[in-house]
Write an enzyme that holds these catalytic residues in place. Structure first.
Site, short mmCIF file in Angstrom:
data_model
loop_
_atom_site.label_atom_id
_atom_site.label_comp_id
_atom_site.label_asym_id
_atom_site.label_seq_id
_atom_site.Cartn_x
_atom_site.Cartn_y
_atom_site.Cartn_z
N ASP A 92 12.51 6.36 -10.08
CA ASP A 92 12.61 5.84 -8.53
C ASP A 92 13.19 4.22 -8.45
O ASP A 92 12.47 4.01 -7.29
CB ASP A 92 10.74 6.48 -8.33
CG ASP A 92 11.41 6.23 -6.89
OD1 ASP A 92 11.53 6.42 -6.02
OD2 ASP A 92 9.78 5.77 -6.52
N ALA A 128 0.78 -1.01 0.31
CA ALA A 128 -0.02 0.45 0.04
C ALA A 128 1.32 1.23 -0.22
O ALA A 128 1.99 1.60 0.64
CB ALA A 128 -0.57 -0.27 1.10
N ALA A 129 0.66 2.24 -1.07
CA ALA A 129 1.57 3.20 -0.91
C ALA A 129 0.27 4.67 -1.30
O ALA A 129 -0.55 4.61 -0.55
CB ALA A 129 2.49 2.96 -2.61
N LYS A 182 -2.85 -3.27 -9.88
CA LYS A 182 -2.76 -1.80 -9.41
C LYS A 182 -3.95 -0.52 -9.23
O LYS A 182 -3.80 -0.51 -9.96
CB LYS A 182 -1.54 -0.80 -9.68
CG LYS A 182 -0.97 0.28 -9.05
CD LYS A 182 0.25 0.85 -9.15
CE LYS A 182 0.79 2.18 -9.00
NZ LYS A 182 2.32 2.72 -9.26
N ALA A 239 -1.82 4.52 -5.21
CA ALA A 239 -2.26 3.42 -5.13
C ALA A 239 -1.85 2.17 -4.59
O ALA A 239 -1.30 2.43 -3.50
CB ALA A 239 -2.01 2.98 -6.12
N GLN A 240 -2.74 0.77 -4.02
CA GLN A 240 -2.18 0.17 -3.31
C GLN A 240 -2.30 -1.60 -4.85
O GLN A 240 -3.49 -1.01 -5.56
CB GLN A 240 -2.96 -0.39 -1.72
CG GLN A 240 -4.41 -0.61 -2.23
CD GLN A 240 -5.10 -0.19 -1.18
OE1 GLN A 240 -5.16 0.57 -0.32
NE2 GLN A 240 -5.75 -1.62 -0.91
N VAL A 241 -1.80 -2.30 -4.18
CA VAL A 241 -1.68 -3.46 -5.25
C VAL A 241 -2.23 -4.46 -4.26
O VAL A 241 -1.74 -5.31 -2.95
CB VAL A 241 -0.56 -3.97 -5.54
CG1 VAL A 241 0.01 -4.70 -6.35
CG2 VAL A 241 0.89 -2.73 -6.00
#
Length: 547
Positions: free
Chosen positions: A333, A176-177, A196, A180-182
């Site tokens: 990144d 979880a970012a 995603k 978004a989350q995966v």
């Protein structure tokens, strides 16, 4: 980049799309570029997004009213409490205190600030170590959206019930970012995938927060020397560009394809990019091939599997530099959560929301800088930095060299006292500011990735001889791309391109007589310098206590 419309024939037993991209040999589906409907019109989408950025990040006379109160409450409160309770402690204690308070404020303020924290977290060597360490929590500990929220977004993006497309979707996310989350999932035909999913309402909140950042950034210039050197308005522009592109997963999927195709053109087969699904890509949903492997930090596991971790380091460095130098595109990144190593020893890249794309002029400037660095050509390095935007356009190269003392013998930081080190750093920063130096946004992404690769050597290949590797990489570029590079830079064609390592040695504070330097030895030198600062801070704190 204009990709080929159809896929050529591959070797026997290998998926056809591996000819155009660095995909797995036996993928769950095939990428046929001219059949990807979600790619239609993306050039216009990207162009409109970039055209709108100046208005979004323009300097404002008055602060934007919406969201300002909440931002001031959390950021202002964090700074106020630090000023009252911890500022006088000085040194690491003070920096750790403000870092912790800023991280807590970012988490309260939500996705935009958490994303900024995640960029800081992967900026080892650019931002203070205490700030980087604290903001790593933003990368690893972002609260996930509850399943009903995720389910609603998926239904809206699919335009049909989830079960009509997926046999199953794991309700607990893999990661979880901020944006978004995966989630792991399985298609109805049994294919394992990952999805995603964008957090709802994040787009509106991001635009509000960027307006506040754009108003605040110019006020930092000239008030805090380091902030002025870091160029806060340019950092806001970079951040706005990256986060706005991340809000459209179709652009990220296209980034995946462009990076995969660039590596294929360079014959960089040490990398693998997961395939985006041919049809299940929308603005807020990205379904892609599921890959699994070793975490980048799992050295023992890789060695047990017979994987040469030194080769991983070499491949990572060469692939990153080749993409930048020859095509002006790179994963923007790199950090341990965005890549892992497959059992085959290939590097799998993930999360292409931040992708560096250099204009042709910027690519040639970076190419010139790296070639000049390999030849210890200081005037050409300074000129290239000027062309990248690190100095004003009318900067006199000779003046920069003289004022910064770039042509003087190197200073060995391990041989200076802490006070001498501080004085030297202050002199350099003051001189850079007087010269109008700033950190260009493209250069920041490039340096941030180099810092990650530097750290990966410490983990995967600490006894690698740095001078030998630099020489080997330079000679590889000379052999593979020398003629093209010389033509593009307008230099005389030459078959002899032996790198001059004196500049590299000087950057470490070493003289030309030093023949070898392993990364472990470099880490020891850095530890000596760090210990000097820590001793100085402890002595200053002790003197304050006695008073």
């Amino acid at each position: 980049m204009e990709p080929e419309p159809t896929n050529p024939s591959p070797p026997a037993g290998v998926a056809r799309d591996t000819v155009i991209g660095v995909f797995t040999d036996d993928g769950p589906w095939e990428i046929v570029l001219d059949r990807l409907e979600w790619r239609q019109g993306l050039a216009g989408v990207r162009a409109r997004l970039h055209a709108a950025l100046p208005a979004l990040t323009r300097a404002r006379i008055l602060p934007p009213g919406r969201r300002l109160g909440t931002t001031v409450q959390h950021l202002g409160g964090a700074l106020g409490l630090w000023y009252a309770k911890e500022r006088r402690a000085g040194g690491p204690t003070s920096i750790a205190g403000i870092s912790r308070r800023l991280r807590v404020a970012a988490e309260h303020l939500g996705p935009t600030y958490i994303k900024l924290g995640q960029i800081i977290a992967s900026g080892d060597g650019i931002f203070p170590a205490e700030l980087v360490a604290e903001f790593k929590w933003c990368r690893d500990e972002v609260p996930a959206e509850p399943w009903p929220v995720v389910e609603r977004v998926l239904v809206e993006e699919l335009g049909r019930p989830i079960h009509s497309v997926f046999a199953s979707v794991e309700r607990k996310p893999r990661a979880a970012a901020s944006i978004a989350q995966v989630h792991s999932a399985t298609l109805r035909d049994g294919t394992p995938v990952v999805i995603k999913v964008q957090r709802p309402s994040v787009a509106t909140r991001v635009r509000q927060d960027l307006s506040i950042m754009a108003w605040l950034a110019p006020h930092l210039v000239g008030r805090i020397p380091v902030a002025a050197l870091a160029n806060p308005p340019a950092l806001v522009e970079l951040f706005a560009e990256t986060i706005m592109e991340e809000l459209d997963f179709r652009l990220e999927a296209e980034n995946m394809l462009d990076i995969a195709m660039t590596f294929a053109k360079l014959d960089q087969r040490a990398f693998v990019v997961p395939r985006p699904h041919p049809t299940l890509v929308t603005r807020r949903m990205l379904v892609m091939e599921r890959l699994d492997g070793f975490k980048f930090s799992d050295v023992e596991g890789m060695h047990a599997a017979g994987i040469d971790t030194e080769e991983i380091v070499r491949a990572g460095m060469i692939g990153f530099l080749e993409g930048c130098m020859m095509h002006g595109i790179f994963h923007g990144d790199l950090h341990g959560g965005n890549l892992f190593v497959l059992p085959s020893g290939k590097i799998a890249l993930l999360d292409f929301g931040i992708t560096g794309r250099l204009t042709e002029a910027k690519r040639l400037a970076l190419l010139s800088f790296l070639v000049a660095a390999s030849n210890a050509d200081i005037p050409s390095q300074v000129a290239a930095l000027r062309d990248l935007g690190a100095f004003p356009d009318d900067t006199d190269v000779r003046s920069v060299i003289d004022q910064l003392g770039l042509d003087r013998p190197p200073i060995d930081p391990t041989q200076l006292t802490a006070d001498e080190l501080v004085a030297e750093m202050q002199r350099s920063v003051k001189t850079l500011l007087a010269l109008g130096a700033k950190l260009p946004k493209e250069l920041m992404l490039f340096v941030k990735n180099l810092m990650f690769l530097d750290g990966s050597i410490a983990t995967l290949a600490p006894d690698l001889d740095l001078f030998t590797e630099v020489e080997s990489i330079a000679l590889m570029f000379a052999t593979k791309h020398g003629e093209q590079i010389m033509a593009q830079l307008g230099l005389e064609q030459t078959a002899d391109w032996t790198p001059d390592l004196s500049g590299v040695k000087a950057s470490f504070g070493l003289d030309e007589s030093t023949e070898h330097l392993t990364h472990r030895e470099l880490q020891e030198r850095r530890a000596q310098v760090r210990e000097k600062f820590e001793d100085r801070d402890r002595q200053r704190t002790s003197r304050r206590t006695r008073r």
